[in-house]
Design a protein around this motif. Structure first.
Motif, PDB file in Angstrom:
ATOM      1  N   UNK A 283      47.157 -39.273  31.525  1.00  0.00           N
ATOM      2  CA  UNK A 283      47.346 -40.622  30.629  1.00  0.00           C
ATOM      3  C   UNK A 283      47.268 -41.786  31.607  1.00  0.00           C
ATOM      4  N   UNK A 284      47.874 -41.566  32.972  1.00  0.00           N
ATOM      5  CA  UNK A 284      47.441 -42.578  33.772  1.00  0.00           C
ATOM      6  C   UNK A 284      46.274 -42.850  34.332  1.00  0.00           C
ATOM      7  N   UNK A 285      45.485 -41.805  34.224  1.00  0.00           N
ATOM      8  CA  UNK A 285      44.207 -41.877  34.496  1.00  0.00           C
ATOM      9  C   UNK A 285      43.393 -42.671  33.626  1.00  0.00           C
ATOM     10  N   UNK A 286      43.651 -42.419  32.259  1.00  0.00           N
ATOM     11  CA  UNK A 286      43.077 -43.236  31.041  1.00  0.00           C
ATOM     12  C   UNK A 286      43.089 -44.738  31.280  1.00  0.00           C
ATOM     13  N   UNK A 287      44.541 -44.953  31.432  1.00  0.00           N
ATOM     14  CA  UNK A 287      44.960 -46.335  31.496  1.00  0.00           C
ATOM     15  C   UNK A 287      44.527 -47.038  32.604  1.00  0.00           C
ATOM     16  N   UNK A 288      44.229 -46.406  33.841  1.00  0.00           N
ATOM     17  CA  UNK A 288      43.615 -46.805  34.856  1.00  0.00           C
ATOM     18  C   UNK A 288      42.078 -47.067  34.624  1.00  0.00           C
ATOM     19  N   UNK A 289      41.565 -46.381  34.057  1.00  0.00           N
ATOM     20  CA  UNK A 289      40.092 -46.514  33.673  1.00  0.00           C
ATOM     21  C   UNK A 289      40.051 -47.706  32.609  1.00  0.00           C
TER      22      UNK A 289
END
Length: 396
Positions: A283-289
């Protein structure tokens, strides 16, 4: 738990220790389990877990565990809708009634005339099926059928009824043009996306976001096969208000006097308004992207940063995201709450810090006084996360 690379040797351990202490303090205060990820432009820099995946056995929460992310699912749908706008397959000025069969919108006030932007920022004036008292009992409370896989239009029937139509006449009914948070907005958005693409919404989520970002743990429960990752037990607080509003299903045993185990349930009832599961890291990787413009064009990102008041002090909404004023700088993101789970995902408006906090306990229908602190929204935890991210960036 800890920093995921060799930079840990150069990081002052105070921030990391404070974060771990905050997670453990939340568990001591009543949360069953919690998982947190912090990321910067360099990727995931820290993961922490505390508490139990299963209270009875004492098995711990692990970084690989998946949690329901609730309404954070809406951010995925917002991204897809704006991608379709970029592709000239969706028109921001058209009514959704022009995309959908009338059978989907008939009998629901303000539905056919709503536009894509009004769905995204909750100004459509469409009532939320989540507020219907019958849905609350059948979707999360005493009348839940844990084995049921809900259809994609099932929830709409709760606001298509005669009683729901009469409810539209009361003074506090949603009004087009005024913000009123509604799960129904994203149920309709899911149907519009399916109509325009000819594909199931879950297929679009996977092809447009999950596969390009290599997010291995995310899926839409009830509509896709589960991943190989583990899901912890799903607990839900039982406050006096929950008993009165939702009622307790006899199918959910009590784990503690104020806590039921709803692990037999599934999130199909939420569909694209709140039915996804994810690990904290993915989920953090999605928000970062998303934050870094890897999913949308600059014009779409500008639309996502066009804020209007929600009516709550210090809170604004855009087309898919919320902005929250805090003591030491605003955060941008979304919360999620469903049966058995609570979730938070945000990035700092200033600086370089993305945070996700996932808990295996729900607080919906429990009232304003939460049975235990949900630390993802607290200023103290936000400051701790930002401090660690800043320290990491300075040291690396």
């Amino acid at each position: 738990m800890g920093l995921d690379n060799g930079a840990s040797a150069t990081i002052h351990k105070v921030e990391e220790a404070n974060l771990i202490a905050a997670l453990e303090e939340a568990v001591q205060a009543g949360l069953p389990g919690i998982s947190c990820t912090i990321a910067t432009k360099k990727g995931v820099i820290w993961q922490g877990c505390a508490g139990d995946a299963d209270i009875d056995t004492g098995s711990p929460i692990e970084e690989r565990h998946l949690f329901g992310i609730g309404s954070i699912t809406k951010v995925f749908m917002s991204v897809i809708a704006l991608q379709l706008v970029e592709e000239n397959r969706l028109d921001l000025g058209r009514n959704i009634g022009s995309y959908l069969d009338s059978a989907v919108t008939d009998g629901i006030a303000n539905a056919a005339s709503a536009t894509i932007p009004s769905l995204l920022n909750h100004t459509s004036g469409i009532a939320s099926w989540e507020d219907d008292p019958v849905w609350i009992r059948e979707g999360r409370g005493r009348d839940v059928d844990p084995a049921r896989i809900w259809g994609k239009t099932d929830a709409l029937e709760y606001i298509r009824s005669k009683a729901a139509q009469e409810e539209q006449s009361i003074a506090d009914a949603p009004v087009p043009g005024k913000h009123s948070y509604s799960n129904t907005n994203f149920t309709f958005l899911g149907h519009v996306i399916e109509a325009v693409t000819g594909n199931p919404a879950e297929t679009e989520i996977r092809s447009r976001i999950i596969k390009p970002l290599s997010l291995e743990s995310i899926y839409l429960e009830g509509f896709e096969k589960s991943t190989a990752c583990l899901v912890p037990h799903r607990y839900h607080f039982v406050s006096p208000e929950f008993r009165e509003t939702a009622g307790v299903s006899p199918q959910f045993p009590f784990a503690k006097p104020d806590l039921i185990d709803a692990s037999k349930s599934n999130l199909s009832v939420e569909w694209v308004a709140g039915g996804m599961l994810s690990s904290s890291a993915d989920l953090a990787k999605f928000f970062l992207a998303l934050r870094d413009g890897r999913l949308l064009t600059p014009s779409s990102m500008k639309l996502m940063a066009t804020w209007i008041p929600t009516g709550r002090q210090g809170s604004e909404v855009s087309h898919g995201l919320f902005r929250t004023d805090r003591k030491n700088g605003a955060t941008i993101g979304h919360d999620g709450g469903v049966l058995g789970f609570t979730a938070f995902a945000w990035w700092a408006e200033e600086g370089d810090c993305v945070v996700t906090v996932l808990c295996n306990v729900g607080v919906m229908h429990c009232g304003k006084e939460l049975p235990a602190p949900i630390i993802g929204r607290g200023d103290t935890f936000v400051d701790l996360a930002k401090a660690l991210a800043n320290r990491y960036n300075l040291a690396s």
